[in-house]
Every structure is written in C-alpha cells, then in structure tokens.
Design a protein around this motif. Structure first.
Motif, PDB file in Angstrom:
ATOM      1  N   ASN A  93       3.342   2.092  -2.460  1.00  0.00           N
ATOM      2  CA  ASN A  93       2.337   2.698  -3.326  1.00  0.00           C
ATOM      3  C   ASN A  93       2.732   2.492  -4.791  1.00  0.00           C
ATOM      4  OD1 ASN A  93       4.227   4.669  -4.000  1.00  0.00           O
ATOM      5  ND2 ASN A  93       3.336   6.229  -2.667  1.00  0.00           N
ATOM      6  N   VAL A  94       1.871   2.977  -5.679  1.00  0.00           N
ATOM      7  CA  VAL A  94       2.068   2.736  -7.114  1.00  0.00           C
ATOM      8  C   VAL A  94       3.429   3.255  -7.566  1.00  0.00           C
ATOM      9  CG1 VAL A  94       1.253   3.410  -9.399  1.00  0.00           C
ATOM     10  CG2 VAL A  94      -0.382   2.697  -7.634  1.00  0.00           C
ATOM     11  N   ARG A  95       3.761   4.479  -7.163  1.00  0.00           N
ATOM     12  CA  ARG A  95       5.015   5.086  -7.593  1.00  0.00           C
ATOM     13  C   ARG A  95       6.213   4.252  -7.106  1.00  0.00           C
ATOM     14  NH1 ARG A  95       5.642  10.179  -9.373  1.00  0.00           N
ATOM     15  NH2 ARG A  95       3.664  10.881  -8.516  1.00  0.00           N
ATOM     16  N   ALA A  96       6.149   3.835  -5.832  1.00  0.00           N
ATOM     17  CA  ALA A  96       7.267   3.074  -5.268  1.00  0.00           C
ATOM     18  C   ALA A  96       7.408   1.726  -5.969  1.00  0.00           C
ATOM     19  CB  ALA A  96       7.061   2.861  -3.772  1.00  0.00           C
ATOM     20  N   ALA A 114      11.323  10.865 -13.611  1.00  0.00           N
ATOM     21  CA  ALA A 114      10.797  11.274 -14.918  1.00  0.00           C
ATOM     22  C   ALA A 114      10.288  10.053 -15.674  1.00  0.00           C
ATOM     23  CB  ALA A 114      11.889  11.982 -15.714  1.00  0.00           C
ATOM     24  N   ARG A 115      11.050   8.958 -15.590  1.00  0.00           N
ATOM     25  CA  ARG A 115      10.659   7.732 -16.290  1.00  0.00           C
ATOM     26  C   ARG A 115       9.361   7.165 -15.698  1.00  0.00           C
ATOM     27  NH1 ARG A 115       9.920   4.888 -20.690  1.00  0.00           N
ATOM     28  NH2 ARG A 115      10.011   2.636 -20.338  1.00  0.00           N
ATOM     29  N   VAL A 116       9.244   7.234 -14.363  1.00  0.00           N
ATOM     30  CA  VAL A 116       8.028   6.748 -13.714  1.00  0.00           C
ATOM     31  C   VAL A 116       6.819   7.533 -14.221  1.00  0.00           C
ATOM     32  CG1 VAL A 116       6.785   6.577 -11.525  1.00  0.00           C
ATOM     33  CG2 VAL A 116       9.171   5.872 -11.657  1.00  0.00           C
ATOM     34  N   ASP A 117       6.983   8.863 -14.283  1.00  0.00           N
ATOM     35  CA  ASP A 117       5.882   9.690 -14.787  1.00  0.00           C
ATOM     36  C   ASP A 117       5.520   9.293 -16.209  1.00  0.00           C
ATOM     37  OD1 ASP A 117       5.799  10.956 -12.416  1.00  0.00           O
ATOM     38  OD2 ASP A 117       6.814  12.792 -13.074  1.00  0.00           O
ATOM     39  N   GLU A 118       6.559   9.057 -16.994  1.00  0.00           N
ATOM     40  CA  GLU A 118       6.352   8.696 -18.392  1.00  0.00           C
ATOM     41  C   GLU A 118       5.523   7.415 -18.530  1.00  0.00           C
ATOM     42  OE1 GLU A 118       9.410   7.623 -22.015  1.00  0.00           O
ATOM     43  OE2 GLU A 118      10.168   8.814 -20.341  1.00  0.00           O
ATOM     44  N   VAL A 119       5.928   6.364 -17.785  1.00  0.00           N
ATOM     45  CA  VAL A 119       5.187   5.103 -17.947  1.00  0.00           C
ATOM     46  C   VAL A 119       3.809   5.176 -17.302  1.00  0.00           C
ATOM     47  CG1 VAL A 119       7.118   3.522 -18.306  1.00  0.00           C
ATOM     48  CG2 VAL A 119       6.384   4.024 -15.984  1.00  0.00           C
ATOM     49  N   LEU A 120       3.684   5.893 -16.175  1.00  0.00           N
ATOM     50  CA  LEU A 120       2.356   6.013 -15.565  1.00  0.00           C
ATOM     51  C   LEU A 120       1.420   6.756 -16.497  1.00  0.00           C
ATOM     52  CD1 LEU A 120       2.978   6.707 -11.773  1.00  0.00           C
ATOM     53  CD2 LEU A 120       2.166   4.634 -12.877  1.00  0.00           C
ATOM     54  N   ASP A 121       1.984   7.715 -17.234  1.00  0.00           N
ATOM     55  CA  ASP A 121       1.202   8.444 -18.216  1.00  0.00           C
ATOM     56  C   ASP A 121       0.771   7.499 -19.327  1.00  0.00           C
ATOM     57  OD1 ASP A 121       0.120  10.909 -18.939  1.00  0.00           O
ATOM     58  OD2 ASP A 121       1.624  11.089 -20.540  1.00  0.00           O
ATOM     59  N   MET A 122       1.701   6.659 -19.750  1.00  0.00           N
ATOM     60  CA  MET A 122       1.421   5.715 -20.825  1.00  0.00           C
ATOM     61  C   MET A 122       0.248   4.796 -20.465  1.00  0.00           C
ATOM     62  SD  MET A 122       3.991   2.926 -22.536  1.00  0.00           S
ATOM     63  CE  MET A 122       5.419   3.907 -22.292  1.00  0.00           C
ATOM     64  N   VAL A 123       0.180   4.365 -19.194  1.00  0.00           N
ATOM     65  CA  VAL A 123      -0.913   3.474 -18.797  1.00  0.00           C
ATOM     66  C   VAL A 123      -2.057   4.242 -18.141  1.00  0.00           C
ATOM     67  CG1 VAL A 123       0.584   1.464 -18.564  1.00  0.00           C
ATOM     68  CG2 VAL A 123       0.147   2.915 -16.566  1.00  0.00           C
ATOM     69  N   GLN A 124      -1.991   5.565 -18.235  1.00  0.00           N
ATOM     70  CA  GLN A 124      -3.065   6.457 -17.737  1.00  0.00           C
ATOM     71  C   GLN A 124      -3.374   6.255 -16.264  1.00  0.00           C
ATOM     72  OE1 GLN A 124      -6.183   5.504 -20.497  1.00  0.00           O
ATOM     73  NE2 GLN A 124      -4.689   5.604 -22.128  1.00  0.00           N
ATOM     74  N   MET A 126      -1.616   8.306 -13.846  1.00  0.00           N
ATOM     75  CA  MET A 126      -0.956   9.398 -13.145  1.00  0.00           C
ATOM     76  C   MET A 126      -1.630   9.738 -11.821  1.00  0.00           C
ATOM     77  SD  MET A 126       1.831  10.377 -13.894  1.00  0.00           S
ATOM     78  CE  MET A 126       2.539  11.976 -13.670  1.00  0.00           C
ATOM     79  N   GLU A 127      -2.943   9.833 -11.843  1.00  0.00           N
ATOM     80  CA  GLU A 127      -3.622  10.316 -10.638  1.00  0.00           C
ATOM     81  C   GLU A 127      -3.686   9.275  -9.515  1.00  0.00           C
ATOM     82  OE1 GLU A 127      -7.450  10.000 -13.247  1.00  0.00           O
ATOM     83  OE2 GLU A 127      -5.315   9.886 -13.701  1.00  0.00           O
ATOM     84  N   PHE A 128      -3.253   8.045  -9.840  1.00  0.00           N
ATOM     85  CA  PHE A 128      -3.287   7.012  -8.799  1.00  0.00           C
ATOM     86  C   PHE A 128      -1.904   6.727  -8.206  1.00  0.00           C
ATOM     87  CE2 PHE A 128      -6.840   6.137 -11.673  1.00  0.00           C
ATOM     88  CZ  PHE A 128      -7.877   6.158 -10.769  1.00  0.00           C
ATOM     89  N   ALA A 129      -0.937   7.581  -8.577  1.00  0.00           N
ATOM     90  CA  ALA A 129       0.462   7.313  -8.228  1.00  0.00           C
ATOM     91  C   ALA A 129       0.687   7.092  -6.735  1.00  0.00           C
ATOM     92  CB  ALA A 129       1.352   8.438  -8.722  1.00  0.00           C
ATOM     93  N   ASP A 130      -0.110   7.743  -5.879  1.00  0.00           N
ATOM     94  CA  ASP A 130       0.148   7.645  -4.440  1.00  0.00           C
ATOM     95  C   ASP A 130      -0.720   6.609  -3.738  1.00  0.00           C
ATOM     96  OD1 ASP A 130       2.149   9.593  -4.511  1.00  0.00           O
ATOM     97  OD2 ASP A 130       0.602  11.171  -4.615  1.00  0.00           O
ATOM     98  N   ARG A 131      -1.497   5.888  -4.508  1.00  0.00           N
ATOM     99  CA  ARG A 131      -2.363   4.872  -3.885  1.00  0.00           C
ATOM    100  C   ARG A 131      -1.602   3.579  -3.596  1.00  0.00           C
ATOM    101  NH1 ARG A 131      -8.261   4.859  -5.974  1.00  0.00           N
ATOM    102  NH2 ARG A 131      -8.729   7.083  -6.007  1.00  0.00           N
ATOM    103  N   LEU A 132      -2.143   2.830  -2.668  1.00  0.00           N
ATOM    104  CA  LEU A 132      -1.605   1.489  -2.413  1.00  0.00           C
ATOM    105  C   LEU A 132      -2.320   0.500  -3.348  1.00  0.00           C
ATOM    106  CD1 LEU A 132      -1.416   1.419   1.475  1.00  0.00           C
ATOM    107  CD2 LEU A 132       0.507   1.326  -0.115  1.00  0.00           C
ATOM    108  N   PRO A 133      -1.667  -0.598  -3.676  1.00  0.00           N
ATOM    109  CA  PRO A 133      -2.288  -1.571  -4.598  1.00  0.00           C
ATOM    110  C   PRO A 133      -3.692  -1.993  -4.167  1.00  0.00           C
ATOM    111  CG  PRO A 133      -0.011  -2.149  -4.249  1.00  0.00           C
ATOM    112  CD  PRO A 133      -0.292  -0.975  -3.348  1.00  0.00           C
TER     113      PRO A 133
END
Lengths: 356, 269, 307
Positions: A93-96, A114-124, A126-133
C-alpha cells in the motif's frame, strides 16, 4: 558562490561501440532546480541514470558534494529517483511504499512513521495511505512516487520525465506543486524532460542535450535569447536561421553581411562564432514588416496562418529562403495578402550569430 | 451474411474444433461413466453405484494402491518443491542477471529434459545409477523427477518474470535496499503467482510420470501410475477405472488452480 | 536508435548482474549430473559387452551396433547381411509417428485457427479446454482409449446396438490403434504452437488478399499457411518427436505385432532377458534422430527470426 551538488567531469558512457554520452561536463548547484532537456534518444535519461547509479560510466567522474560516487551501487548513493512509470510496488500500500527506503536505512519505526506522515502530508495524500497503487489515479500515483523518493531526505532528487504520463491540465498544476516542494525542502532537483515549456517554466537552470553531448547550460532566458548553436536555437522555440557572411568577431559581437545585400551590421555572437560564414538566428517575434524599400531583407508573402492571439506569416526572400514572422493579432496590425511584396526588419541587437 | 464477409471465418472449422474436443474428451468421459458401473464386468452396464470407489479405498487391493499413492504424493511434493526453487533461481539468472558465462548454454540445458525423449532419459538414468552402484528405489525416483520437473516449473515462472519490469527492483535499490532485499521484498512477492503456477504444474508432471519411474523405481516400490500399469497388464478391472477417474480429477483440479492463480496475478497487475 | 539503447541498457543494468553463475549453479548441477552425465554414460554403455543377467561387462565392443545393423547368423560366423528387424521397427515408428502427426495437423490447424479467432473471455476458455487433456495422466488417457476401442468395448457395443455394424470392428492391436493412440496423446501439442502463431497473424493480410480477389481457399494456402508456417512446423515436431519414442500407446494399444522403438528399448532392460548395451545403442540412435529433427527446427527458427 554556492556549493556544487553534482559535479560531472568529462564523463563518457559507451554501450559497445555506441557512444551514448560524450565527454559530459556539468556542475549542478546545491538547492537548484536543474533540468536536462533534449529530444528523445539524446542521452538525458542515461545521464540521469548514471547519477542514480543504474549505469556504470565508461570514463570520467561523478562527484556528489565533492565525494566521488562513480563506483557506488545505487543503494549506497544518497540520491533518490522518481521514475517515469512511477513503478509503485503493486503489492504494497501507499504507506508501505513510502516507508520502504526508511526501513532499508535502518530508521527506527517511530521516526520512520512520523517521516512518512510528513511527506504524505506534503503531497496531500494522507487519506490514501492504506490504498494499493492500483486504487489510485495517475496523478495520485505520481505524488506517491514523489513522496517515496523524498522520504529518505535524499541529497539530490532525480526526476525522469515524471509528468509525461499525466494529462495536460494535471501537468500544469503538478508543475507548480513540484516547484513549491523543491523550494520548501531545499533539495537539489535534477529533472529530465523533452518538453521545452516544462523546462522553461520550472527550472533555475537548464542543460540542453543532443547527440549525447551538452549543447548549452543556462537559465531559461539565456538559452532562449542567447542560444549557443543551431541545435539550441532551433530546439528551444522557433527561429529563422539566415546564412550570413561574417567579416569580424570580437568581444561577443560580430559584424555580418546579409545575403544578397550590401547591408552590414553588428550583432551579439555566440562564443564559438568564427569569421567567414555563419548562421544568424532571428526569432519570428523579433521580425517586423515594413515597406519593401525600407527592409533589411525583401521578399514576397507566401503563407499566413491564424493562431488565435498571433498571426504567423511566411515570406519568401529573393534567394528562395523562407522567413517566418509572428504578428500580434490586433485591429491595427496590417496583415499582408499572399503575393504582396514586403520588407523585413529586425533589431540587430536581438539577432544572434551562432557557433558553426 | 455476416459470416461471408468475415475474413477470419472458414466454413468447417467450427465442426472440426468440436470434433477435436470430442476426440480429446470422449474416452475420458466414458471411463468416468463406467467407473460408476455396479456390474462385475467392465462392459455390461449394471446400474450406477459407488461400489468400485469403495473397492479402491477398502477393497483387497486397497493397501497396495494406498502405498503407491503415498509414494506418488510425497515424491511429487518434494520433487516439485525442489524443482520450483531451482527454476526460480534459474529464471532470475536468465532474465535479471544480465550476461554471464554459459548463459546461452543454460537455456538449452534447462530445456534439455523436454528435448530428450522420455524413454532415453529413463534408460540413461537407469544406467547412470547402476554404474555408480546406487540402488534403485525411492531416492532414485525422486532425483529423476526433480530433473524433468525443472523445465515445467521454469516455463510459468519465466513467463511471469518477463512481465515484471526491472524498474521495481531499481526503485528498491534506489531506496537503499540490498540486492537480496530487493529479491525477497519485491521480486518474490511479485513472482508469487508464477511460482505457485510452476509448482502446481511440476507437481502434476511428477504425479503423472510413468516411463521414467518405471525404469528407475527398482523392485518392491510402486508409484500410482506404475501400480496402475501393472494392474492393467492383467486386464482392465472396474476398480482401475475408479482410480483413473480420481487421478484424472486431481489433475484437472490442479491445472485449473494453476490457471486461475496465473490469471489472478495478471489481473492484479 | 532508442530501441537499441533500451535493449542495451537492460543488459547493462540488470539487478542481479554478476550473480548469474551463482543463481544458475543448482540447475547446472542437477541437470548436468543427472541428465547430461547419464546420457554420456549411456553412450559408453552402448560400446560395452552385455552381461547375461542384465548389466554390462566393462569390455569394449561394437556388438550392440553390429547387432542392430547386421545379421551374422545364429552362431555369429555367417557372412554379415543387413539385419532388417530393427531397421523395420524404426521405419514403422517413423511411419506411425508421421501418420499421427499428419492427422493431428489436419484436426489441429482448424481448431487452433478457430480458437485464435474467438474474441473476449471465450478464447481463454476454449484454449483451456484444449490444454486440460494434456495435463491428464498419459497412462490414464491411453487406458481410456484402450477401454473404448476394445472388441467388446463401449464403441463396438453402441455401434452394434445401433445396427451400424453387424459384428465388432477389430481396432485394438492394429497399427491403426497405435496411430489413434499417438494422435490422441499429443494432439494438444499441435494446437498450442499453431494457436500462438495465428495469434500473431495480422488479419490485414487476409483483407488485402480478399481485396485483391483471392478466394478463401487461395487466402488460406497462399497467405495464411506460409505466414503461420513456423507454428505449424513447431506443432509437427512437438507431435512427431514424442510419438517416435512413445512407449505406452504401442504397448497398450498395439500389442506384440506393432512394436515400436520405445518397446524395443524397454525390452532390453526388463528382467534377465535384456541386453543393456543394445538398449543403450538403440536409445543413442533414437536420440540422434531426435537431435537431427531439433537441429533442423532450430535452424528453421533462426531463419524465420532473421527475416
């Protein structure tokens, strides 16, 4: 002067007898948005891949902040790449995907998360973190690829035509986003594209590459207004190349004679321009229409094309050479009819004698 | 009318296709039907029953067939596992390791078990074991099975690997993975459908083999096919048809599984 | 030129570059030690002296090949004349395999064409139906065929009860039964490669042919068959080669009169009556024939590839 991030010294890359890159010298500065621009097959992606470590170089050296990295494998180089096809790991998934590099670097779980959250936030995203590509749109996938490459805080981020798979509208908004991310993170970006508009709008500096060689390095304004050679003049924007006789070259200026004419004038010259014979580059929008007897050049209108804000007009000179000019499309502009004899003028300061 | 305009259509090809399927399936289906025959004779229909299936599991000869089945299954599992492992490494070498010494020969070598006629492989293997003084038995069957399972495992694995672009592993390397990590974390999971598919095919091939097993098995050990062949030499009995039907179903199930796993992988991509 | 670069760069940047030999080692070891070496051993055995209870005596001898080609009388002292027994078995095997290949092509080509021209999910279902029988145990398929065509088997029973025939047709233990068995065993091998070729066939060629007044028949013989020829040759080889060395079909369906190479070889290793050097020699002759066919095929493929 700012520090050099990537220093490429006399680098040559061969595949058997085929020379992909010839004697390349480039200095990419720290915190710079640097673009490698050229037509497909020119070697720009190969150049990027030598920096990333996917291609071994045949000769020369590559330095990253002063350290020679030519012999390091890609997983030992503190540079990350955003690939053209994104290549998100389809089974993660996106986070992995984003945490992958941090885990390989041995970061502890909490810091990495924490870093993952930071960059996912940067590219907006966050809410897709658990999705598959496969569950993301093209634009979202592109941003995940960016986040994944940014997460380990690389010293240099390499981007291999990352926008080419997006549609036009999306491409324009992502351009701004990329520029903004580059400015906020302060990471040196090396961006590969064949799209000159992309290069001109985003970059601090551009290297124009053709036939495996660097043709010119400079800001967008430099390469558009002061092209070094025929390839650059022709590849960036449109231009008219006129054969001229060169009687003298000195101090960045040359004295030329136009064909068929006795008109002699002085104009800026590229570093490699020589006395004798040369090519003069004149941009279409710098040419103006005058009465036949007042022109530096004379000819007959052969074609006019409506382009919305502009009109494009072709004029055939007496020797048969076609000159294209751009006229603004307004009420006052006089547009000649096909067959009309016209004179052409240009400010000699805006023309440029090229390296031959 | 539309057919007349369709350049792909040839009159008569459809009936021939049906004939082809009929020829392929008719004998199998008839054996399946007759396996439910209640009669003692294999020719006269005596009503439907599961009698001969009972005979297979609990009858006089059941012990022999059960032992043979156990041998077949354990050999198939071990041979398929080993062959799949070897084939996965080989596919990685052939498709993801660039050039190396002996690469062109390697391709021929992997496919060699497919090219050498089975009976020749059987003879050669028997002679080899006899020459080195190795007693034929369970172990020799296993070794021979591993050899001819390799190309069958290799085919779906290599096909799958060809579909996986190098860029995934390049991203992993770019993100500081070692090559072993790139293999374990990226390539293997992406390969999973191909590997499972390869395993299932190798399993079936091992389970089905008769000729080579017959040569290298030695005395006193049977696999299911050699036991069936031995029994058939004394004439086809109804219990053979029941066993055949069971084995046939196992094959169909495994091939269907292999096919579905392969397709599943493709859809995910 | 871009394609050229791409092709070259993949070989240059392979993820596991340098590990090829290491990864390949298990395959080399297993196949080399348990197949290549045994075949070499078999070659040596074919030049040894036979032991009467099976096995060999380590003494060089050309007897095995001599026995194959020449008849020197009962006591081995008569002037040699050509021994036809084994050559005839080879001839019969080639003939039987050839007939089976011919009929496989006759049925297999239209089937492959039909399947390849289906659209959507239907296509893979058709293909799957053709593939399944291949994966079903060959022994079981041969037994099924034997059961079906016996004199008192279901085929004869039905034909009798339908009144089509008045007495059973004798099929089992004829050379036709062997041909049928071989055809039935390897038919899927004919369909699959032809299918793959037709898949790649560009139907625009047929359209051009039709546009230029070619009939269906002309399109088939002048355009389609020449273009899909590599698939047809591959299919024929895939049916012919295993048919040549087949053991089950001739043994179970052909009976004693329809001996083929496979049975001849098997007999040499069975019990005490066998002759290992002779069996090894016959295997070597069979293997050489197969290698000749495969070399021809490889050269054909190379020629097609070079086009």
């Amino acid at each position: 002067m700012s520090e050099i991030a990537v220093d490429i010294l006399n680098m040559t890359k061969r595949y058997g007898s085929f020379v992909a890159l010839r004697d390349v010298c480039l200095s990419i500065k720290d915190n710079e948005f640097f673009t490698l621009l050229g037509p497909s097959g020119c070697g720009k992606t190969t150049l990027l891949r030598t920096i990333a470590g996917f291609e071994a170089i045949s000769e020369g050296a590559i330095k990253l902040y002063g350290e020679d990295i030519a012999d390091l494998p890609p997983n030992k180089r503190p540079v990350n790449t955003v690939f053209q096809q994104y290549a998100l790991f389809p089974h993660m998934n996106v986070r992995a995907n984003v945490i992958f590099g941090l885990q390989r670097l041995g970061q502890d779980e909490t810091t990495a998360r924490a870093r993952v959250d930071e960059v996912l936030d940067m590219v907006q995203l966050m809410e897709f973190a658990d999705r598959l590509p496969a569950q993301l749109s093209g634009g979202q996938q592109q941003r995940v690829a960016l986040a994944r490459a940014l997460a380990p805080k690389p010293k240099v981020l390499l981007l291999d035509e990352p926008l080419s798979a997006l549609d036009l509208k999306l491409r324009q908004s992502v351009r701004q986003e990329l520029q903004q991310i580059q400015q906020t993170t302060g990471i040196t970006f090396v961006f590969v594209t064949h799209d000159q508009e992309e290069a001109l709008t985003m970059s601090d500096r551009i290297a124009v590459i053709a036939d495996g060689q660097v043709q010119q390095v400079g800001s967008a304004r430099d390469i558009y207004e002061a092209p070094q050679n025929r390839f650059v003049a022709d590849f960036i924007g449109e231009t008219n190349l006129i054969d001229v006789a060169v009687s003298s070259v000195s101090g960045g200026y040359a004295t030329c004679v136009l064909p068929g004419g006795d008109v002699q004038f002085t104009c800026p010259a590229a570093a490699g321009a020589v006395v004798g014979h040369g090519h003069l580059s004149v941009r279409p929008e710098r040419v103006s229409l005058v009465k036949p007897q007042d022109g530096l050049l004379r000819g007959v209108t052969t074609r006019q094309v409506y382009l919305g804000t502009d009109m494009s007009v072709d004029v055939r000179l007496e020797g048969g050479k076609i000159i294209t000019l751009r006229l603004q499309n307004s009420e006052e502009t006089h547009i000649p009819e096909i067959g009309d004899p016209v004179g052409l003028n240009f400010e000699t300061g805006t023309a440029r004698l090229l390296e031959d | 009318m539309a057919r007349k305009l369709d350049i792909r259509h040839f009159p008569g090809f459809l009936p021939i296709t049906y004939l082809c399927l009929f020829l392929l399936y008719a004998p199998l289906i008839i054996v399946m039907i007759y396996s439910f025959n209640d009669s003692n004779s294999i020719t006269i229909w005596g009503g439907a029953s599961l009698r001969w299936y009972g005979e297979v599991f609990w009858g006089v000869e059941s012990a022999k067939f059960k032992a043979a089945a156990l041998n077949s299954i354990t050999i198939a599992v071990m041979a398929a596992t080993t062959a799949t492992t070897i084939a996965t490494l080989a596919a990685t070498a052939m498709l993801k390791a660039g050039r190396f010494r002996g690469k062109s020969v390697s391709f021929a070598l992997i496919n060699l078990p497919l090219m050498v006629p089975e009976i020749v492989t059987a003879v050669a293997t028997l002679i080899f074991f006899s020459a080195i003084g190795f007693t034929t038995g369970y172990l020799t069957i296993l070794v021979a099975h591993i050899v001819f399972c390799i190309p069958f495992a290799y085919l779906p694995i290599a096909a799958r690997m060809q579909g996986i672009e190098d860029v995934y592993e390049q991203v992993a390397l770019d993100l500081y993975a070692t090559r072993f990590q790139a293999f374990r974390l990226i390539l293997l999971p992406l390969m999973a459908p191909g590997i499972i598919s390869g395993f299932l095919l190798a399993f079936i091939i091992s389970l089905d083999d008769f000729i080579i097993t017959n040569f290298v098995k030695g005395a006193g050990i049977e696999t299911l096919p050699t036991a069936i062949f031995g029994a058939v030499k004394q004439g086809i009995k109804p219990n053979i048809m029941a066993i055949s039907t069971l084995l046939l179903l196992v094959s169909v199930v495994f091939v269907t599984l292999s096919y579905l796993v392969g397709r599943m992988g493709q859809n995910k991509k | 030129m871009a394609a050229q670069i791409a092709k070259k760069s993949t070989s240059n940047t392979s993820t596991y570059a340098g590990l090829g030999v290491f990864l390949m080692l298990p395959s080399w070891a297993v196949i080399g030690f348990f197949l290549v070496l045994p075949v070499g051993m078999m070659l040596i055995y074919s030049f040894l002296t036979k032991e009467f209870r099976g096995g060999v005596i380590w003494e060089f001898s050309l007897n095995a090949y001599d026995q194959f080609f020449f008849d020197r009388g009962l006591f081995g002292d008569a002037p040699p004349v050509i021994e036809w027994t084994y050559i005839n078995i080879f001839w019969r095997s080639i003939w039987q395999a050839g007939v089976a290949t011919f009929f496989s092509l006759l049925i297999g080509f239209p089937t492959a064409w039909f399947i390849a021209t289906r659209t959507g999910p239907n296509k893979s279902v058709w293909l799957f139906l053709i593939t399944i029988p291949y994966w079903v145990n060959l022994l079981i398929r041969t037994i099924s065929m034997k059961f079906l065509i016996r004199d008192t088997g279901p085929l004869n029973e039905w034909l009798l009860s339908l009144g089509v025939i008045s007495e059973p047709i004798h099929i089992i233990n004829t050379s036709f039964a062997v041909q049928l068995g071989l055809f039935y065993s390897y038919l899927p091998f004919m369909v699959l490669p032809i299918y793959a070729s037709v898949e790649r066939y560009n139907f625009a060629y047929s359209e051009v042919a039709a546009d230029l007044y070619a009939s269906r028949r002309a399109t088939l013989t002048k355009i389609i068959i020449p273009i899909v020829k590599p698939g047809i040759i591959a299919g024929c080889i895939l049916v012919f080669v295993p048919s040549l060395g087949a053991f089950l079909a001739p043994d179970l369906l052909g009976g004693a009169k329809n001996f083929m190479i496979g049975s001849l070889i098997e007999e040499q290793f069975k019990g005490n009556a066998g002759n290992w050097p002779f069996g090894a020699a016959v295997s070597m002759i069979l293997l050489s024939m197969v290698l000749v066919v495969l070399t021809f095929y490889a050269r054909q493929q190379a020629k097609e590839g070079a086009r």
